[in-house]
Enzyme design. Structure first.
Site, PDB file in Angstrom:
ATOM      1  N   GLN A 252       0.818  -1.204   0.000  1.00 51.77           N
ATOM      2  CA  GLN A 252       0.000   0.000   0.000  1.00 51.77           C
ATOM      3  C   GLN A 252       0.855   1.258   0.000  1.00 51.77           C
ATOM      4  O   GLN A 252       2.081   1.211   0.160  1.00 51.77           O
ATOM      5  CB  GLN A 252      -0.920  -0.010   1.224  1.00 51.77           C
TER       6      GLN A 252
ATOM      7  N   HIS B 231       0.408   5.780   1.000  1.00 52.56           N
ATOM      8  CA  HIS B 231      -0.410   6.862   1.528  1.00 52.56           C
ATOM      9  C   HIS B 231      -0.062   8.164   0.813  1.00 52.56           C
ATOM     10  O   HIS B 231       1.100   8.430   0.513  1.00 52.56           O
ATOM     11  CB  HIS B 231      -0.172   7.046   3.025  1.00 52.56           C
TER      12      HIS B 231
ATOM     13  N   GLU C 160       4.131   8.475   8.711  1.00 49.33           N
ATOM     14  CA  GLU C 160       4.054   7.539   9.830  1.00 49.33           C
ATOM     15  C   GLU C 160       5.418   6.966  10.169  1.00 49.33           C
ATOM     16  O   GLU C 160       6.367   7.068   9.380  1.00 49.33           O
ATOM     17  CB  GLU C 160       3.084   6.393   9.514  1.00 49.33           C
TER      18      GLU C 160
ATOM     19  N   HIS D 262       4.813   0.359   0.791  1.00 53.44           N
ATOM     20  CA  HIS D 262       5.251  -0.392   1.963  1.00 53.44           C
ATOM     21  C   HIS D 262       4.238  -1.482   2.303  1.00 53.44           C
ATOM     22  O   HIS D 262       3.105  -1.469   1.829  1.00 53.44           O
ATOM     23  CB  HIS D 262       5.419   0.534   3.165  1.00 53.44           C
TER      24      HIS D 262
ATOM     25  N   ARG E  66      -4.562   0.777  -1.505  1.00 53.18           N
ATOM     26  CA  ARG E  66      -4.110  -0.602  -1.609  1.00 53.18           C
ATOM     27  C   ARG E  66      -3.671  -0.862  -3.049  1.00 53.18           C
ATOM     28  O   ARG E  66      -4.453  -0.721  -3.988  1.00 53.18           O
ATOM     29  CB  ARG E  66      -5.253  -1.536  -1.190  1.00 53.18           C
TER      30      ARG E  66
END
Length: 314
Positions: free
Chosen positions: A98, A100, A117, A175, A195
């Site tokens: 996936q 972001h 993150e 990642h 995804r």
């Protein structure tokens, strides 16, 4: 109140396991338990207060009642939404591959923040690994073809992981957490995930889980991810959060003190052990898996006992 003890929202994603229940004491009536959202003001999974007069209310309700800046701190005033979301993740199986988006793309297309993150590896089975960026630069054409012909993992950077490892994931970095990993994730307050590849797995409805290839192609960096990040004395640091690790061994280092000043709240996520947190005349007992929120401006606090924790501020 200076100290809020939080109860998480839980997620039963198909790749999850049982360790958050059996080892971390999370209460959840579904199987599996994949994630516990320990510090969250996100509507998809808020955290709840378990002590004091606001017991049973969400953290967001507490902030709304007592003032955003007063509770979260002046460093948070420029964020429209609470900036941080903290999770435990138990990956019994591989997560999807996936990516972001950044704030600009996510706010325009999803109405919420993007996602920067970091992962702290709380535990990892022998041979556990994850994917972190590409192993080499790939063209958009190759990226599309490898998604189509199920060979995308062949050009991803596979990282063997061990307890205590830290990875920082910028928006746009492809990642995937691998099976056998137990992760503490500190991230922006976002639930936007594109995804890219999911091994053809089917969800509870018997259908293959939705992919978001078109959006992923727009936001993914097709170069290898940045390595050897220098965060100085911190575990990780960016404009959204700063994370430090606290280790109290009960012998040479039995306690540690600090200050929750007006600039930021202090989040304490207990990774193992037990002890207590004291601030402004209040004391709360803590154990492995607990999430504590010390409100901004509460003054000096003290952590005492035998435990390890991640401390997050803005």
């Amino acid at each position: 109140m200076a100290i809020l003890k939080l109860k998480p929202s839980c997620k039963d994603y198909l790749w999850g396991g049982t360790r958050l229940k059996t080892e971390f004491g999370k209460e959840y009536d579904k199987e599996p338990l994949a994630e516990s959202w320990e510090l969250s003001c996100h509507p998809d999974g808020p955290s709840y207060i378990v002590n004091g007069e606001f017991a049973g209310k969400t953290l967001q309700e507490y902030i709304d009642a007592n003032g955003k800046t007063e509770v979260t701190g002046t460093h948070c005033k420029d964020f429209e939404m609470f900036p941080v979301l903290i999770k435990f993740i138990d990956a019994r199986k591989d997560l999807s591959i996936q990516v972001h988006p950044d704030d600009s793309f996510a706010l325009e297309n999803e109405g919420q923040y993007g996602k920067t993150e970091m992962w702290y590896v709380v535990d990892a089975q022998e041979g556990a690994s994850l994917f972190y960026g590409f192993s080499r630069e790939v063209s958009e054409k190759e990226f599309k073809e490898r998604i189509r012909n199920h060979t995308l993992p062949e050009v991803l950077n596979k990282v063997m992981i061990h307890k205590g490892d830290v990875l920082f994931i910028d928006p746009g970095t492809i990642h995937a957490i691998g099976a056998g990993s137990l992760i503490a994730e500190i991230q922006q307050n976002s639930n936007v995930t594109y995804r890219v590849y999911d091994y053809g797995r089917k969800g509870p409805d018997g259908k293959e889980r939705q992919l978001h290839v078109d959006k992923a192609l727009k936001v993914t960096s097709r170069r290898p991810a940045a390595k050897d990040r220098d965060f100085g004395c911190h575990v990780a640091s960016c404009k959204y959060f700063t994370v430090d690790k606290i280790v109290l061994d009960g012998f040479r280092r039995k306690k540690i003190s600090g200050e929750a000043d007006e600039t930021s709240f202090v989040s304490v996520l207990v990774l193992n052990g037990s002890g207590k947190v004291s601030c402004n005349g209040e004391t709360v007992e803590v154990k492995k898996g607990d999430s504590i929120f010390i409100t901004a401006g509460s003054g000096e606090y003290e952590l005492e006992g035998t435990f390890e924790a991640l401390m997050t501020t803005v």
